[in-house]
Design an enzyme around this catalytic site. Structure first.
Site, PDB file in Angstrom:
ATOM      1  N   GLU A 184       1.640   3.882   2.761  1.00 21.67           N
ATOM      2  CA  GLU A 184       2.118   3.401   4.064  1.00 21.67           C
ATOM      3  C   GLU A 184       3.647   3.477   4.118  1.00 21.67           C
ATOM      4  O   GLU A 184       4.356   2.488   4.211  1.00 21.67           O
ATOM      5  CB  GLU A 184       1.567   2.003   4.327  1.00 21.67           C
ATOM      6  CG  GLU A 184       0.048   2.030   4.404  1.00 21.67           C
ATOM      7  CD  GLU A 184      -0.650   0.680   4.357  1.00 21.67           C
ATOM      8  OE1 GLU A 184      -1.875   0.640   4.198  1.00 21.67           O
ATOM      9  OE2 GLU A 184       0.040  -0.356   4.472  1.00 21.67           O
TER      10      GLU A 184
ATOM     11  N   GLU B 233       1.680  -4.154  11.339  1.00 25.13           N
ATOM     12  CA  GLU B 233       1.058  -2.834  11.165  1.00 25.13           C
ATOM     13  C   GLU B 233       1.695  -1.797  12.081  1.00 25.13           C
ATOM     14  O   GLU B 233       1.803  -2.010  13.285  1.00 25.13           O
ATOM     15  CB  GLU B 233      -0.425  -2.915  11.505  1.00 25.13           C
ATOM     16  CG  GLU B 233      -1.235  -3.824  10.603  1.00 25.13           C
ATOM     17  CD  GLU B 233      -1.579  -3.192   9.263  1.00 25.13           C
ATOM     18  OE1 GLU B 233      -2.112  -3.904   8.403  1.00 25.13           O
ATOM     19  OE2 GLU B 233      -1.293  -1.984   9.076  1.00 25.13           O
TER      20      GLU B 233
ATOM     21  N   HIS C  25       0.871  -1.186   0.000  1.00 22.98           N
ATOM     22  CA  HIS C  25       0.000   0.000   0.000  1.00 22.98           C
ATOM     23  C   HIS C  25       0.902   1.227   0.000  1.00 22.98           C
ATOM     24  O   HIS C  25       1.583   1.498   0.999  1.00 22.98           O
ATOM     25  CB  HIS C  25      -0.939  -0.022   1.209  1.00 22.98           C
ATOM     26  CG  HIS C  25      -1.930  -1.137   1.147  1.00 22.98           C
ATOM     27  ND1 HIS C  25      -2.274  -1.898   2.231  1.00 22.98           N
ATOM     28  CD2 HIS C  25      -2.625  -1.635   0.102  1.00 22.98           C
ATOM     29  CE1 HIS C  25      -3.154  -2.819   1.873  1.00 22.98           C
ATOM     30  NE2 HIS C  25      -3.389  -2.675   0.579  1.00 22.98           N
TER      31      HIS C  25
ATOM     32  N   HIS D 125       3.125  -3.058   6.782  1.00 20.51           N
ATOM     33  CA  HIS D 125       2.057  -2.108   6.447  1.00 20.51           C
ATOM     34  C   HIS D 125       1.954  -0.972   7.467  1.00 20.51           C
ATOM     35  O   HIS D 125       2.668  -0.958   8.474  1.00 20.51           O
ATOM     36  CB  HIS D 125       0.700  -2.830   6.439  1.00 20.51           C
ATOM     37  CG  HIS D 125       0.471  -3.705   5.261  1.00 20.51           C
ATOM     38  ND1 HIS D 125      -0.336  -3.352   4.214  1.00 20.51           N
ATOM     39  CD2 HIS D 125       0.958  -4.936   4.965  1.00 20.51           C
ATOM     40  CE1 HIS D 125      -0.360  -4.319   3.319  1.00 20.51           C
ATOM     41  NE2 HIS D 125       0.416  -5.289   3.749  1.00 20.51           N
TER      42      HIS D 125
HETATM   43  C1  GEM Z   1      -4.777  -4.840   5.879  1.00 17.97           C
HETATM   44  S1  GEM Z   1      -4.789  -6.506   6.332  1.00 17.97           S
HETATM   45  C2  GEM Z   1      -6.479  -6.823   6.228  1.00 17.97           C
HETATM   46  C3  GEM Z   1      -7.085  -6.909   7.539  1.00 17.97           C
HETATM   47  N1  GEM Z   1      -6.508  -8.064   8.150  1.00 17.97           N
HETATM   48  C4  GEM Z   1      -7.124  -8.797   9.042  1.00 17.97           C
HETATM   49  N2  GEM Z   1      -6.514  -9.872   9.496  1.00 17.97           N
HETATM   50  N3  GEM Z   1      -8.327  -8.409   9.441  1.00 17.97           N
HETATM   51  C5  GEM Z   1      -5.395  -4.700   4.481  1.00 17.97           C
HETATM   52  O1  GEM Z   1      -4.760  -5.040   3.499  1.00 17.97           O
HETATM   53  O2  GEM Z   1      -6.563  -4.220   4.435  1.00 17.97           O
HETATM   54  C6  GEM Z   1      -3.371  -4.375   5.887  1.00 17.97           C
HETATM   55  C7  GEM Z   1      -3.282  -2.913   5.637  1.00 17.97           C
HETATM   56  O3  GEM Z   1      -4.004  -2.371   4.801  1.00 17.97           O
HETATM   57  O4  GEM Z   1      -2.473  -2.280   6.284  1.00 17.97           O
HETATM   58 ZN    ZN Z   2      -1.592  -1.699   4.158  1.00 17.89          ZN
END
Ligand code: GEM
Ligand code: ZN
Length: 374
Positions: free
Chosen positions: A169, A334, A166, A259
């Site tokens: 980020e 994260e 992403h 992320h």
């Molecule tokens: C998230 S990861 C998705 C949510 N993960 C869980 N286990 N609920 C995404 O890709 O939306 C990572 C991010 O965007 O930072």
């Molecule tokens: Zn992300």
């Protein structure tokens, strides 16, 4: 006053700059997508000592509109030292202000990691002995470097870490810079022990097109790369296709996908508990990784995403797809756009330096666990 965003990761639209106390702005959506939240712009010809006010007028339509609560915008006069500025939500719009200490300032959603800094990181890392195992191409033809840092002979374990699927980020590549610099510190005995048992396969930036274009979430085609791991294609997600092909050729014994999170003011991980192939072995490894990281770094386990129900994981996500395909320890890691409220630093919030330090701390945990990954 002169406002610009025509530079690496720039993103702003000027609505009305006639009132310096209330400059009306809007964030531009990702190309070929409706996602937006990342902003980054420069304001020049400021009068030192004068107070200025800026308003992001369209945060109500942003990707994570609920996430602006508690958020403080970042600013920098020199592009290197970033600090948080007084920020509040008024009538659904984001207001932040600054009393100018210099004639020029930049504002951003988070401390940016530039493509120039990326190129310097790659050059420095290769010069210090890393191997560029392969180099994929983004849709616009930018390099997706896959680096290997290891001992002379191929080690038994293959540990993969990718970052910034992403593009907004930016904390992800700050993390990678800290991790890479420690990995190549020849004085660090713990790293010598780790590299005697494992090769690290690293992709410092998965989405250069989106990062340069000031995107939040998607690549040049408007594809969320972290939803492409079951349907990767040359037409929409060559960045993911490249890494998947390399993983299948080399093998994976551990995977981290780095992320940033817009809303939760903490560092946390999401694991593979919803995968069909999730086992007590993987559950124990996840538990050990998390408890060890709490002990050494800015990390916590109380806050995070809801756990997926057994067998209900979305296998289009990198963490789940790789964990399932290789039966290995696999996390989404994260970091916050706001602050890590377990150890808040109001002047800076979460920033590049803390992201880099977390990269170094994660290596301590990998060194402690490498012998037990299989
Ligand atoms: C998230 S990861 C998705 C949510 N993960 C869980 N286990 N609920 C995404 O890709 O939306 C990572 C991010 O965007 O930072
Ligand atoms: Zn992300």
């Amino acid at each position: 006053m002169k406002i610009s965003a025509d530079f690496d990761s720039g993103n702003i639209q000027v609505i009305d700059s006639s009132d310096a106390q209330r400059v009306l702005l809007a964030i531009r959506p990702d190309l070929n997508s409706s996602h937006f939240q990342w902003f980054h712009f420069q304001v020049a010809e400021l009068e030192v000592g004068q107070r200025y006010g800026f308003v992001l007028t369209n945060i109500g339509q942003s990707a994570y509109s609920h996430a602006w609560t508690g958020y403080q915008a970042t600013a920098s006069y020199d592009g290197e030292h970033w600090f948080r500025v007084p920020t509040r939500i008024v009538d659904g719009q984001l207001h932040f202000e600054l009393r100018a200490e210099q004639p020029q300032v930049r504002f951003a959603y988070f401390e940016p990691y530039s493509r120039a800094r990326h190129d310097q990181l790659i050059t420095r890392t290769l010069a210090a002995g890393a191997e560029q195992v392969a180099c994929g191409k983004s849709l616009e033809g930018r390099n997706i470097e896959l680096l290997r840092i290891g001992g002379r002979a191929a080690a038994p374990r293959k540990l993969w870490i990718i970052a910034q699927q992403h593009p907004g980020e930016h904390m992800a590549e700050w993390f990678m810079e800290g991790l890479i610099e420690r990995l190549q510190d020849r004085q660090d005995e713990q790293m010598a022990e780790l590299l005697a048992q494992a090769d690290l396969y690293l992709v410092p930036n998965m989405n250069p097109d989106g990062a340069i274009r000031g995107h939040l979430r998607t690549n040049y085609a408007g594809q969320d790369l972290n939803r492409a791991w079951q349907s990767a294609s040359a037409e929409r997600s060559p960045e993911v296709l490249f890494v998947l092909e390399q993983m299948q050729r080399i093998g994976v014994d551990l995977f981290l996908d780095i992320h940033g999170d817009e809303d939760i003011p903490h560092v946390f991980t999401a694991g593979c508990e919803g995968n069909p192939g999730y086992t007590p072995r993987l559950a124990a490894l996840e538990e050990e990784f998390r408890s060890r990281l709490v002990a050494v770094g800015e990390f916590q386990t109380r806050f995070g995403y809801p756990r997926a129900a057994p067998g209900q994981a979305n296998l289009a996500l990198a963490c789940n797809a790789v964990g399932q395909a290789f039966d290995c320890l696999s996390f989404t890691l994260e970091m916050p756009f706001k602050d890590h409220d377990d150890s808040p630093q109001p002047r800076t919030g979460w920033n590049g330096a803390r992201s880099a330090r977390l990269g170094r701390d994660v290596l301590t945990v990998l060194a402690q666990m490498v012998a037990r990954l299989r």
